[in-house]
Design a protein around this motif. Structure first.
Motif, PDB file in Angstrom:
ATOM      1  N   PHE B 316      -0.514 -32.117 -26.011  1.00  0.00           N
ATOM      2  CA  PHE B 316      -1.022 -31.653 -27.539  1.00  0.00           C
ATOM      3  C   PHE B 316      -0.874 -32.530 -28.293  1.00  0.00           C
ATOM      4  O   PHE B 316      -1.926 -33.093 -29.087  1.00  0.00           O
ATOM      5  CB  PHE B 316      -0.485 -30.174 -27.740  1.00  0.00           C
ATOM      6  N   THR B 320      -4.151 -34.065 -30.144  1.00  0.00           N
ATOM      7  CA  THR B 320      -4.456 -33.662 -31.624  1.00  0.00           C
ATOM      8  C   THR B 320      -3.882 -34.681 -32.743  1.00  0.00           C
ATOM      9  O   THR B 320      -4.619 -35.297 -33.550  1.00  0.00           O
ATOM     10  CB  THR B 320      -3.903 -32.396 -31.899  1.00  0.00           C
ATOM     11  N   VAL B 321      -2.643 -35.001 -32.688  1.00  0.00           N
ATOM     12  CA  VAL B 321      -2.253 -35.888 -33.584  1.00  0.00           C
ATOM     13  C   VAL B 321      -2.712 -37.261 -33.245  1.00  0.00           C
ATOM     14  O   VAL B 321      -3.155 -37.989 -34.433  1.00  0.00           O
ATOM     15  CB  VAL B 321      -0.636 -36.130 -33.495  1.00  0.00           C
ATOM     16  N   ASN B 384       0.439 -41.589 -40.951  1.00  0.00           N
ATOM     17  CA  ASN B 384       0.195 -40.405 -40.862  1.00  0.00           C
ATOM     18  C   ASN B 384       0.697 -39.484 -39.775  1.00  0.00           C
ATOM     19  O   ASN B 384       0.840 -38.404 -39.811  1.00  0.00           O
ATOM     20  CB  ASN B 384      -1.368 -40.580 -40.755  1.00  0.00           C
ATOM     21  N   GLN B 388       2.307 -35.929 -39.509  1.00  0.00           N
ATOM     22  CA  GLN B 388       1.560 -34.863 -38.939  1.00  0.00           C
ATOM     23  C   GLN B 388       2.426 -34.253 -37.516  1.00  0.00           C
ATOM     24  O   GLN B 388       2.498 -33.083 -37.425  1.00  0.00           O
ATOM     25  CB  GLN B 388       0.319 -35.366 -38.260  1.00  0.00           C
ATOM     26  N   ASP B 391       4.708 -31.684 -39.137  1.00  0.00           N
ATOM     27  CA  ASP B 391       4.236 -30.443 -39.300  1.00  0.00           C
ATOM     28  C   ASP B 391       4.147 -29.897 -37.789  1.00  0.00           C
ATOM     29  O   ASP B 391       4.598 -28.406 -37.663  1.00  0.00           O
ATOM     30  CB  ASP B 391       2.774 -30.617 -39.672  1.00  0.00           C
ATOM     31  N   TYR B 392       3.750 -30.577 -36.830  1.00  0.00           N
ATOM     32  CA  TYR B 392       3.732 -29.804 -35.324  1.00  0.00           C
ATOM     33  C   TYR B 392       4.972 -29.568 -34.869  1.00  0.00           C
ATOM     34  O   TYR B 392       5.043 -28.304 -34.500  1.00  0.00           O
ATOM     35  CB  TYR B 392       2.945 -31.055 -34.364  1.00  0.00           C
ATOM     36  N   ARG B 394       7.453 -28.563 -36.547  1.00  0.00           N
ATOM     37  CA  ARG B 394       8.021 -27.520 -37.026  1.00  0.00           C
ATOM     38  C   ARG B 394       7.773 -26.241 -36.458  1.00  0.00           C
ATOM     39  O   ARG B 394       8.360 -25.324 -36.127  1.00  0.00           O
ATOM     40  CB  ARG B 394       7.776 -27.723 -38.535  1.00  0.00           C
ATOM     41  N   GLN B 395       6.391 -26.491 -36.112  1.00  0.00           N
ATOM     42  CA  GLN B 395       5.524 -25.159 -35.490  1.00  0.00           C
ATOM     43  C   GLN B 395       6.327 -24.885 -34.072  1.00  0.00           C
ATOM     44  O   GLN B 395       6.482 -23.648 -33.608  1.00  0.00           O
ATOM     45  CB  GLN B 395       4.071 -25.346 -35.441  1.00  0.00           C
ATOM     46  N   GLU B 405      13.227 -26.784 -41.440  1.00  0.00           N
ATOM     47  CA  GLU B 405      12.545 -26.833 -42.858  1.00  0.00           C
ATOM     48  C   GLU B 405      12.359 -28.428 -42.995  1.00  0.00           C
ATOM     49  O   GLU B 405      13.179 -29.263 -42.527  1.00  0.00           O
ATOM     50  CB  GLU B 405      13.700 -26.500 -43.814  1.00  0.00           C
ATOM     51  N   LEU B 406      11.114 -28.674 -43.450  1.00  0.00           N
ATOM     52  CA  LEU B 406      10.642 -29.902 -43.445  1.00  0.00           C
ATOM     53  C   LEU B 406      11.180 -30.405 -44.781  1.00  0.00           C
ATOM     54  O   LEU B 406      11.203 -29.899 -45.728  1.00  0.00           O
ATOM     55  CB  LEU B 406       9.307 -29.833 -43.588  1.00  0.00           C
ATOM     56  N   ASN B 408      10.535 -33.901 -47.161  1.00  0.00           N
ATOM     57  CA  ASN B 408       9.626 -35.154 -47.313  1.00  0.00           C
ATOM     58  C   ASN B 408      10.379 -36.040 -48.165  1.00  0.00           C
ATOM     59  O   ASN B 408      10.783 -35.619 -49.030  1.00  0.00           O
ATOM     60  CB  ASN B 408       8.358 -34.690 -47.913  1.00  0.00           C
TER      61      ASN B 408
END
Lengths: 276, 536
Positions: B316, B320-321, B384, B388, B391-392, B394-395, B405-406, B408
């Motif tokens: 994935f 996707t990334v 990027n 990204q 983000d993935y 974390r899910q 917990e992200l 930045n």
């Protein structure tokens, strides 16, 4: 209640009120309509809007539901807007009242401090604050409030300066009320309405600053924000413009709604004063 | 030489693009290359120190490699994947204690002084070994450089040093700088660190901060009739979205290092006059890695790390990334390294149920809120794709009950948080694989590295077994045995998971089809571009 009727009688008030009601509804309903984490991967990535009924506004590059993000983003925007404006008005009114009521050296000191804050552009101040402390919802709110309290402070002070010379204040002094009591119970409540009308401008500004901070990657990364959505969508602006356009429209509508409602409130207040 | 492995879909795409890119030039190849003209390329950063002998990084090489040359460059055809530059031949002694370089004759520095073995000795002992980020590791045992004549340099090592390593390190680590320019005063403060002086095909002309770098042709370059171009302009375009537009408007000819976002490639490849090329980065493979802080008691448990590995759907991520422009990783050595790579390691297929079972077994059951424990996740802000993937991840972790917990940070704050303060539980990093595990890969898992060393093991992982393999391999002169040791190293890393390798990727070059001889070596973007020309 009459105030509210006056408010609804103005076209700005009606339009603004309607937009804000819809947005508030979206914010309240978001956890019911879209339970769970709006950042969860829901479907195939990069679906166009209106392509799949399960995700009506399509999905972003990771396959997250844009509509769910949008609805949850409403919560962040409104929360930041209201909290920052609330804090700014509270602090501003307190500082302004203290300055106007105490006068003398206190007034001088507080007003110079206010001016010092005013010389720094609001956005830069917020940017610097968040970069130093680190991005989270609380710091973003504080950062915005930090630059927004100066205007309410100045207006509150101007109002207080005129109010403290009124007869009823002199009467309060004459019966021996404590100065702090006079300031809080007699002066502040009467100085507040003009400050409150300023609140709508502050809310709108706060929402925009929050979006700009998130756009620059300085928002809370664990929450959906419209600014963050626009920033993410910008990478694929040519291939998937809707990812930036949709949250952009939401942002424009909200700010417009807040401004119109503010206008309506001012108008309503003027009418009430003019024709009781 | 290694060729880059892709998923089938992207391979098809790539092949199509390559075919498109070669279809036309095949006719042109027969024609003479045209000399003259100006090449305008996009640059996304302006490094503070542009000296490749001190800062061996791709951002620096991208500009400086045209001015300052290494002893040898990576090559698709050359023996051991190398083509000569300032050295014409190299030979290691049987005991691993010395390497002899024959240097090119008739080379002059841009200021007219002759290039000699003294420059090589000075660069090696005074710059690469003490000052260079990577040279510190590879040349740590370099004791002396003998210069029997002007065109011979003999490197003497105090401990056996594998010749294989030195060879693999030649392209990125051996940029030679002029002794007569650097010998007086502090090397780090020398103005020639920005106004470069080298032997390369282009001379450093000027730098306008925030606007451009300009390099101009070196008329007395050692290779006859090279370079073709009169000048190269690097237009500073820090905004990634603007490179694609600039290419389409013909304001620039070429954007390397994926300056055009991956999501735009599909669209831009259909534009007439523009080609998308994924070749030319084989020796600069980036790895997407989950760095783990073993000081957290949950993460010190191997079962938890295995669970995290099973929770990540690498396909994935690739699809996707990276939109297919990457390959899933199996371990710390990328698949495109034919020399060292082995697939015979522990694999962690995407399996949520297994991940949950492992976490249960480790004693971290789901609480009433569905969460087992919370982690701080710091994605590196450089790409990027790393953001990204953050983000993935974390899910992906939330799906097995780990609440991440992200956090930045900007680049500087991220470096400090991860590599100095260790203020992370897991981080996403993009380390670079540089053709030999010893150059910049073993440092990612080795124990006992001081705080503050960027891109090194700062997660507190310390394994005697792994450190022993690393130490043995670093002194093994026999190439076959050394390769075997690195295969063992890959197995151990995959089994123990001091970090989790997720994917590996090269970059994409997007160019106007008027630019010729693009991507003709595995480090093309950071090579000297002496044979690049523009068909105007």
């Amino acid at each position: 209640m009459t105030m509210f009727r006056h408010f609804l009688r103005t076209p700005e008030g009606r339009a603004g009120g309607l937009i804000l009601a819809l947005i508030a509804l979206a914010a309240l309903a978001a956890p019911v309509l879209f339970p769970g984490d709006p950042l969860a991967i829901a479907a195939q990535p990069m679906l166009h809007p209106f392509q799949n009924a399960a995700v009506p506004l399509g999905t972003d590059r990771l396959g997250r539901d844009v509509l769910a993000e949008l609805a949850h983003g409403t919560r962040t925007s409104l929360l930041v807007g209201l909290a920052a404006a609330g804090a700014a008005v509270l602090v501003g009114a307190a500082v302004g009242t203290a300055a106007g009521f105490a006068g003398g050296i206190v007034d001088e000191a507080l007003m110079r401090l206010t001016e010092a804050f005013q010389t720094v552009p609001a956005f830069l101040l917020a940017l610097a604050f968040v970069s130093v402390i680190g991005p989270s919802l609380a710091t973003v709110i504080v950062a915005i409030a930090l630059s927004a309290w100066t205007q309410p402070a100045r207006i509150a002070r101007a109002e207080v300066l005129s109010i403290r010379e009124r007869d009823y204040v002199a009467a309060a002094r004459a019966i021996g009320m404590h100065p702090a009591e006079i300031a809080l119970r007699e002066v502040l409540p009467n100085a507040l309405p003009p400050v409150l009308t300023l609140a709508s401008v502050i809310v709108a500004n706060a929402i925009l600053i929050e979006a700009a901070l998130s756009f620059l990657g300085l928002g809370d990364p664990n929450r959906v924000t419209w600014g963050g959505m626009i920033a993410e969508g910008r990478v694929v602006l040519r291939a998937a413009p809707w990812l930036s356009v949709i949250p952009g429209i939401a942002l424009v509508l909200t700010v417009l709604g807040v401004y119109l409602a503010g206008e309506g409130a001012v108008e309503a207040m003027a009418r009430r004063r003019g024709a009781p | 030489m290694p060729d880059f492995t892709f998923s089938r879909r992207s391979l098809l795409k790539t092949t199509a693009a390559l075919l498109a890119s070669t279809a036309l030039p095949s006719a042109v190849f027969a024609a003479e290359a045209k000399a003259g003209g100006r090449l305008v390329v996009a640059a996304d950063s302006e490094p503070k120190n542009l000296n490749p002998a001190i800062v061996a990084s791709n951002g620096v090489f991208f500009i400086s490699s045209k001015v300052v040359e290494p002893l040898a460059e990576a090559s698709y055809e050359g023996e051991n994947g190398l083509a000569p530059r300032l050295a014409t031949s190299w030979e290691g002694s049987a005991d691993g204690l010395s390497v002899t370089f024959k240097l090119r004759e008739g080379v002059t520095w841009h200021d007219g002084k002759p290039f000699t073995s003294a420059d090589v000795a000075f660069s090696a002992l005074n710059v690469w070994k003490p000052l260079q980020n990577l040279g510190r590791v590879v040349f740590k045992d370099l004791e002396a450089v003998e210069t029997p004549d002007d065109h011979t340099a003999v490197f003497k090592f105090s401990k056996p040093t594998p010749f294989q390593l030195i060879r693999n390190a030649l392209p990125p680590l051996t940029s030679v700088v002029p002794k007569h320019v650097f010998e007086n005063g502090k090397i780090e403060e020398n103005p020639a660190n920005t106004a470069l002086v080298g032997t390369g095909p282009y001379k450093f002309a000027e730098h306008k901060s925030g606007e451009y770098y300009r390099l101009e042709k070196n008329p007395s370059y050692w290779a006859k009739d090279r370079p073709y171009l009169d000048e190269i302009i690097y237009r500073v375009l820090p905004d990634r979205a603007s490179a694609a537009g600039a290419l389409e408007a013909e304001e620039i000819h070429l954007a390397a290092f994926s300056a055009v976002p991956l999501a735009d490639l599909d669209r831009i490849s259909k534009e007439p006059g523009i080609v998308v090329i994924s070749k030319g980065y084989e020796a600069l493979t980036y790895q997407l890695v989950v760095e783990i802080n073993h000081r957290r008691k949950e993460l010190a448990d191997l079962r938890v790390r295995q669970a995290i590995a099973h929770a990540i759907d690498k396909d994935f991520v690739v699809k996707t990334v990276f939109l297919g422009y990457a390959a899933a990783s199996t371990g710390p050595v990328p698949k495109n390294d034919k020399q060292f790579y082995t697939a015979d390691v522990e694999q962690y297929p995407f399996d949520k149920a297994k991940a949950e079972a492992l976490l249960d077994e480790a004693g971290y059951r789901k609480g009433s809120d569905g969460k087992r424990f919370s982690l701080k996740l710091l994605p590196a802000p450089y790409f990027n794709e790393t953001k990204q993937f953050g983000d993935y991840l974390r899910q992906a972790l939330a799906a097995v009950g780990i609440d991440a917990e992200l956090v930045n940070n900007d680049a500087a704050a991220h470096m400090k948080a991860v590599y100095t303060d260790h203020a992370f539980d897991i981080a996403v990093g993009p380390p670079v694989y540089r053709g030999d595990p010893q150059i910049s890969t073993t440092i990612l898992v080795q124990g006992g590295i001081p705080d503050g060393v960027p891109f090194s093991n700062q997660g507190g992982y310390d394994s005697k077994k792994l450190d022993d393999i690393i130490a043995k391999a670093s002194e093994e002169i026999d190439e076959a045995k050394r390769t075997e040791l690195y295969k063992e190293f890959q197995k151990e890393v995959a089994a123990e998971l001091p970090l989790i390798n997720v994917a590996e990727w090269g970059f994409i070059t997007v160019a106007r089809d008027s630019v010729k001889n693009v991507s003709n070596n595995p480090r093309w973007a950071v090579s000297n571009w002496a044979d690049t020309w523009v068909d105007a």
